[in-house]
Design a protein around this motif. Structure first.
Motif, PDB file in Angstrom:
ATOM      1  N   THR A 106       0.821  -1.202   0.000  1.00  0.00           N
ATOM      2  CA  THR A 106       0.000   0.000   0.000  1.00  0.00           C
ATOM      3  C   THR A 106       0.862   1.261   0.000  1.00  0.00           C
ATOM      4  O   THR A 106       2.075   1.210   0.229  1.00  0.00           O
ATOM      5  CB  THR A 106      -0.903   0.030   1.239  1.00  0.00           C
ATOM      6  N   LYS A 107       0.204   2.395  -0.215  1.00  0.00           N
ATOM      7  CA  LYS A 107       0.896   3.679  -0.129  1.00  0.00           C
ATOM      8  C   LYS A 107       1.462   3.885   1.279  1.00  0.00           C
ATOM      9  O   LYS A 107       2.552   4.438   1.437  1.00  0.00           O
ATOM     10  CB  LYS A 107      -0.057   4.824  -0.480  1.00  0.00           C
ATOM     11  N   SER A 108       0.714   3.435   2.293  1.00  0.00           N
ATOM     12  CA  SER A 108       1.185   3.591   3.672  1.00  0.00           C
ATOM     13  C   SER A 108       2.496   2.858   3.902  1.00  0.00           C
ATOM     14  O   SER A 108       3.380   3.348   4.609  1.00  0.00           O
ATOM     15  CB  SER A 108       0.132   3.067   4.656  1.00  0.00           C
ATOM     16  N   SER A 119       1.935   9.706  -2.091  1.00  0.00           N
ATOM     17  CA  SER A 119       0.718   9.506  -2.885  1.00  0.00           C
ATOM     18  C   SER A 119       0.862  10.014  -4.319  1.00  0.00           C
ATOM     19  O   SER A 119       0.496   9.327  -5.269  1.00  0.00           O
ATOM     20  CB  SER A 119      -0.468  10.202  -2.215  1.00  0.00           C
ATOM     21  N   GLU A 133      -3.267  -1.260  -9.609  1.00  0.00           N
ATOM     22  CA  GLU A 133      -3.920  -1.706  -8.388  1.00  0.00           C
ATOM     23  C   GLU A 133      -3.952  -3.227  -8.352  1.00  0.00           C
ATOM     24  O   GLU A 133      -4.153  -3.872  -9.376  1.00  0.00           O
ATOM     25  CB  GLU A 133      -5.332  -1.140  -8.299  1.00  0.00           C
ATOM     26  N   ARG A 136      -7.497  -4.924  -2.621  1.00  0.00           N
ATOM     27  CA  ARG A 136      -7.474  -4.234  -1.330  1.00  0.00           C
ATOM     28  C   ARG A 136      -7.089  -5.207  -0.226  1.00  0.00           C
ATOM     29  O   ARG A 136      -7.463  -6.384  -0.264  1.00  0.00           O
ATOM     30  CB  ARG A 136      -8.837  -3.603  -1.022  1.00  0.00           C
ATOM     31  N   ARG A 142      -9.549  -1.068   4.369  1.00  0.00           N
ATOM     32  CA  ARG A 142      -9.325  -1.796   3.111  1.00  0.00           C
ATOM     33  C   ARG A 142      -8.517  -0.965   2.104  1.00  0.00           C
ATOM     34  O   ARG A 142      -8.994  -0.625   1.024  1.00  0.00           O
ATOM     35  CB  ARG A 142     -10.661  -2.222   2.494  1.00  0.00           C
ATOM     36  N   PRO A 143      -7.258  -0.633   2.451  1.00  0.00           N
ATOM     37  CA  PRO A 143      -6.426   0.180   1.549  1.00  0.00           C
ATOM     38  C   PRO A 143      -6.072  -0.572   0.273  1.00  0.00           C
ATOM     39  O   PRO A 143      -6.004  -1.809   0.258  1.00  0.00           O
ATOM     40  CB  PRO A 143      -5.178   0.447   2.392  1.00  0.00           C
ATOM     41  N   ILE A 144      -5.862   0.182  -0.789  1.00  0.00           N
ATOM     42  CA  ILE A 144      -5.483  -0.397  -2.077  1.00  0.00           C
ATOM     43  C   ILE A 144      -4.015  -0.820  -2.050  1.00  0.00           C
ATOM     44  O   ILE A 144      -3.158  -0.087  -1.567  1.00  0.00           O
ATOM     45  CB  ILE A 144      -5.696   0.624  -3.207  1.00  0.00           C
ATOM     46  N   ALA A 145      -3.747  -1.996  -2.556  1.00  0.00           N
ATOM     47  CA  ALA A 145      -2.365  -2.470  -2.710  1.00  0.00           C
ATOM     48  C   ALA A 145      -1.946  -2.255  -4.171  1.00  0.00           C
ATOM     49  O   ALA A 145      -2.778  -2.257  -5.076  1.00  0.00           O
ATOM     50  CB  ALA A 145      -2.257  -3.934  -2.344  1.00  0.00           C
ATOM     51  N   TYR A 146      -0.654  -2.050  -4.374  1.00  0.00           N
ATOM     52  CA  TYR A 146      -0.126  -1.800  -5.715  1.00  0.00           C
ATOM     53  C   TYR A 146       0.953  -2.817  -6.074  1.00  0.00           C
ATOM     54  O   TYR A 146       1.647  -3.342  -5.202  1.00  0.00           O
ATOM     55  CB  TYR A 146       0.458  -0.381  -5.805  1.00  0.00           C
ATOM     56  N   GLU A 181      -0.272  -0.447   8.262  1.00  0.00           N
ATOM     57  CA  GLU A 181      -1.482   0.326   8.004  1.00  0.00           C
ATOM     58  C   GLU A 181      -1.910   1.186   9.189  1.00  0.00           C
ATOM     59  O   GLU A 181      -2.309   2.316   9.032  1.00  0.00           O
ATOM     60  CB  GLU A 181      -2.630  -0.613   7.609  1.00  0.00           C
TER      61      GLU A 181
END
Length: 198
Positions: A106-108, A119, A133, A136, A142-146, A181
């Protein structure tokens, strides 16, 4: 070298698709078993080499793509003049490296590693089709994972993520994206923005 009808069919499908073609879809389209695709790709590449063609068939994480050989990149770039072909900034390369070696994250997670808001950099890499993407995470919010894309593999001359060179001090050994997270970057301070750091 004269191409077989199946090799010519593979060439036609890859040309029409443009993007990397998954082996299942490609095999079904030309009427062969998946195991025959590598042999057909080799046949095409042998024919291209014999005729000094500018084309090549790339293998990208199991998929296949018809592309221009690297020695013709500059003339294609000059004709295309696309903003997406602009060199990546050091910040973008840093973010791309973190995600490539730890994906999906994730961005986090990226911000936890870098110590700075990322971001805008992640969004820019998504626009350049180097990241995408990957669903999640099953955690609060439910953050988006990349993850990286087939475009990333092509740009860096890789067949799969497994071909990435070893990275000393690999961050995945020290951090778990699922644990990041709900962990603040610092006890009292919010993440520093990319703009504020410049």
């Amino acid at each position: 070298m004269k191409l077989t009808s199946k090799a010519a069919s593979m060439e036609a499908v890859l040309f029409a698709c443009g993007d990397p073609a998954e082996p299942e879809r490609l095999a079904a389209a030309i009427g062969v078993e998946k195991g025959a695709l590598s042999q057909l790709a080799d046949m095409l590449n042998d024919a291209y080499s014999e005729n000094n063609s500018s084309l090549t068939v790339l293998r990208l994480g199991g998929s296949f793509q018809l592309a221009v050989r690297s020695e013709y990149y500059e003339c294609v770039k000059a004709a295309a003049e696309s903003k997406k072909n602009a060199p990546l900034s050091p910040a973008a390369m840093e973010v791309l490296t973190i995600i490539a070696y730890n994906q999906p994250v994730t961005k986090s997670f990226v911000e936890h590693i870098r110590g700075i808001d990322s971001s805008s950099v992640v969004n820019s890499l998504v626009e350049k089709c180097l990241l995408e993407e990957a669903g999640r995470l099953d955690v609060p919010g439910r953050p988006i994972a990349y993850r990286t894309t087939s475009t990333f593999l092509r740009c860096f001359g890789l067949e799969s993520i497994d071909d990435l060179p070893p990275l000393p001090g690999h961050v995945k050994e020290d951090f778990d994206p699922l644990l990041v997270e709900d962990t603040p970057l610092l006890a009292d301070d919010p993440p520093v923005s990319e703009e504020a750091s410049e």
